[in-house]
Design an enzyme around this catalytic site. Sequence first.
Site, PDB file in Angstrom:
ATOM      1  N   VAL A  15       0.841  -1.199   0.000  1.00  0.00           N
ATOM      2  CA  VAL A  15       0.000   0.000   0.000  1.00  0.00           C
ATOM      3  C   VAL A  15       0.878   1.252   0.000  1.00  0.00           C
ATOM      4  O   VAL A  15       0.592   2.232  -0.690  1.00  0.00           O
ATOM      5  CB  VAL A  15      -0.978  -0.010   1.201  1.00  0.00           C
ATOM      6  CG1 VAL A  15      -1.832   1.263   1.206  1.00  0.00           C
ATOM      7  CG2 VAL A  15      -1.881  -1.239   1.155  1.00  0.00           C
ATOM      8  N   ARG A 117     -10.626   1.851  13.276  1.00  0.00           N
ATOM      9  CA  ARG A 117     -11.900   1.946  12.534  1.00  0.00           C
ATOM     10  C   ARG A 117     -13.129   1.834  13.420  1.00  0.00           C
ATOM     11  O   ARG A 117     -14.169   2.409  13.118  1.00  0.00           O
ATOM     12  CB  ARG A 117     -11.968   0.846  11.459  1.00  0.00           C
ATOM     13  CG  ARG A 117     -11.106   1.134  10.260  1.00  0.00           C
ATOM     14  CD  ARG A 117     -11.286   0.047   9.207  1.00  0.00           C
ATOM     15  NE  ARG A 117     -10.169   0.026   8.284  1.00  0.00           N
ATOM     16  CZ  ARG A 117      -9.779  -1.042   7.607  1.00  0.00           C
ATOM     17  NH1 ARG A 117     -10.418  -2.195   7.748  1.00  0.00           N
ATOM     18  NH2 ARG A 117      -8.761  -0.979   6.784  1.00  0.00           N
ATOM     19  N   CYS A 157     -10.912  -2.884   2.245  1.00  0.00           N
ATOM     20  CA  CYS A 157     -11.033  -2.940   0.779  1.00  0.00           C
ATOM     21  C   CYS A 157     -12.247  -3.759   0.329  1.00  0.00           C
ATOM     22  O   CYS A 157     -12.871  -3.442  -0.679  1.00  0.00           O
ATOM     23  CB  CYS A 157      -9.751  -3.482   0.167  1.00  0.00           C
ATOM     24  SG  CYS A 157      -9.123  -4.964   0.961  1.00  0.00           S
ATOM     25  N   GLU A 209     -11.728 -11.127   7.750  1.00  0.00           N
ATOM     26  CA  GLU A 209     -12.330 -10.330   6.671  1.00  0.00           C
ATOM     27  C   GLU A 209     -13.861 -10.318   6.719  1.00  0.00           C
ATOM     28  O   GLU A 209     -14.484  -9.307   6.428  1.00  0.00           O
ATOM     29  CB  GLU A 209     -11.849 -10.902   5.327  1.00  0.00           C
ATOM     30  CG  GLU A 209     -11.925  -9.940   4.177  1.00  0.00           C
ATOM     31  CD  GLU A 209     -10.814  -8.889   4.194  1.00  0.00           C
ATOM     32  OE1 GLU A 209     -10.080  -8.792   5.195  1.00  0.00           O
ATOM     33  OE2 GLU A 209     -10.703  -8.164   3.198  1.00  0.00           O
ATOM     34  N   HIS A 250     -11.225  -6.655  -6.322  1.00  0.00           N
ATOM     35  CA  HIS A 250     -12.130  -7.485  -5.513  1.00  0.00           C
ATOM     36  C   HIS A 250     -13.509  -7.450  -6.173  1.00  0.00           C
ATOM     37  O   HIS A 250     -14.095  -6.372  -6.364  1.00  0.00           O
ATOM     38  CB  HIS A 250     -12.262  -6.928  -4.098  1.00  0.00           C
ATOM     39  CG  HIS A 250     -11.033  -7.084  -3.243  1.00  0.00           C
ATOM     40  ND1 HIS A 250      -9.928  -7.823  -3.603  1.00  0.00           N
ATOM     41  CD2 HIS A 250     -10.773  -6.596  -1.995  1.00  0.00           C
ATOM     42  CE1 HIS A 250      -9.025  -7.766  -2.617  1.00  0.00           C
ATOM     43  NE2 HIS A 250      -9.510  -7.037  -1.644  1.00  0.00           N
TER      44      HIS A 250
END
Length: 358
Positions: A15, A117, A157, A209, A250
Amino acid sequence: MKKYRAGIIGATGMVGQRFAVLLDSHPFFEVTAIAASPRSAGKTYTEALDGRWKLDVPMPEYIKDMIVRDASDVDSMKELVDMVFCAIDLPKAEVRALEEKYAKAEIPVVSNNSACRGLEDVPMLIPEINPEHTAVIETQKKRLGTKRGFIAVKPNCSIQSYVPLITPLLRYEPYEMVVTTYQAISGAGKTFAQWPEMIDNVIPYIGGEEEKSEKEPMKIWGKVENGVVVNAALPVITTQCIRVPVSNGHLAAIFVKFRKNPTKEQILEAWDKFEGEPQRLKLPHAPEKFITYFEENDRPQTKSEREIWGGMGITAGRLRKDTVYDWKFVGLSHNTLRGAAGGAVLSAEYLAVKGFFD
Ligand code: NAP
């Protein structure tokens, strides 16, 4: 527009490399410091990478001879930057501690990491969708005891292939969704050379995830109340996240039930018209069109559609009625551009225009 001095924390990673490219000759930001682990500190960027450049675009000239600093040396970074982008791979508690250390040193942080987050006073931004969540930064500054230091994050993502498609349909009251994501290997910071087991293979597990993919949309769709984000309750989402042998991009397969079932024309019109502050403000990394729908049955495909609008656009296709749910369709986003570094740069552009780095 004033140019801000920017740092990249985790500049040597997958990233971080995207940040290096996206910030090359950026109209709002000039990279004045880069940092990574003590392993890389003291070396030039080229030496620190030592053949680990993972992108299919060349390393920008400006960064090749810059000296990589130790990310934990916040004091020396403070002299060099007005804000930092963060993409480091460390345990969550250590990432949060480091990001708060930067914020408390009055250096705003725009982060890719998931550590902050879940905090109700940290805005998690998709600038087309929830720019008003920046209002909680004032509450966060009080908690941290800062004047200009704060943390803003971008979401995982995986959710960027379906949250943008559901957002303009919220007026039809979706209440239940099933989503399966087919996720590229760059999402794990890997290339095929580094992860040969992924060639000709599918792995039906990506640690952590599914939880992020189910929870994070509720914060994005949340409302600011009393200075914090209060998460939305609906639609409930259940997900499966699958790693597939794709370098970038994705893809998500989405099934939705609505309380006020829209027509196909209403859904297509909502997607076609959906734009937000980045488009209105003409931010440098805003896609001209946020959502592009393909009529062909075999599109969008990861390889041909992921780079749309510089990898910042969302594509959709295969919208059709379902026999169990109301509607089903697919969505696609570029995971390291819109889903990671590009999303963070777009958020930073919005924050810059709104004066948050002054
Ligand atoms: P990566 O390629 O493994 O890069 C990790 C970076 O962290 C490197 O710059 C590395 O520096 C640095 N680092 C490692 N240990 C450190 C330490 N002790 N102190 C300071 N820096 C340290 O990982 P990535 O894929 O870029 O992901 C970075 C973060 O973004 C992760 O938290 C990931 O979950 C998140 N993310 C990734 C994606 C994606 O699509 N790849 C999407 C969204 C979010 P050295 O080179 O010196 O070791």
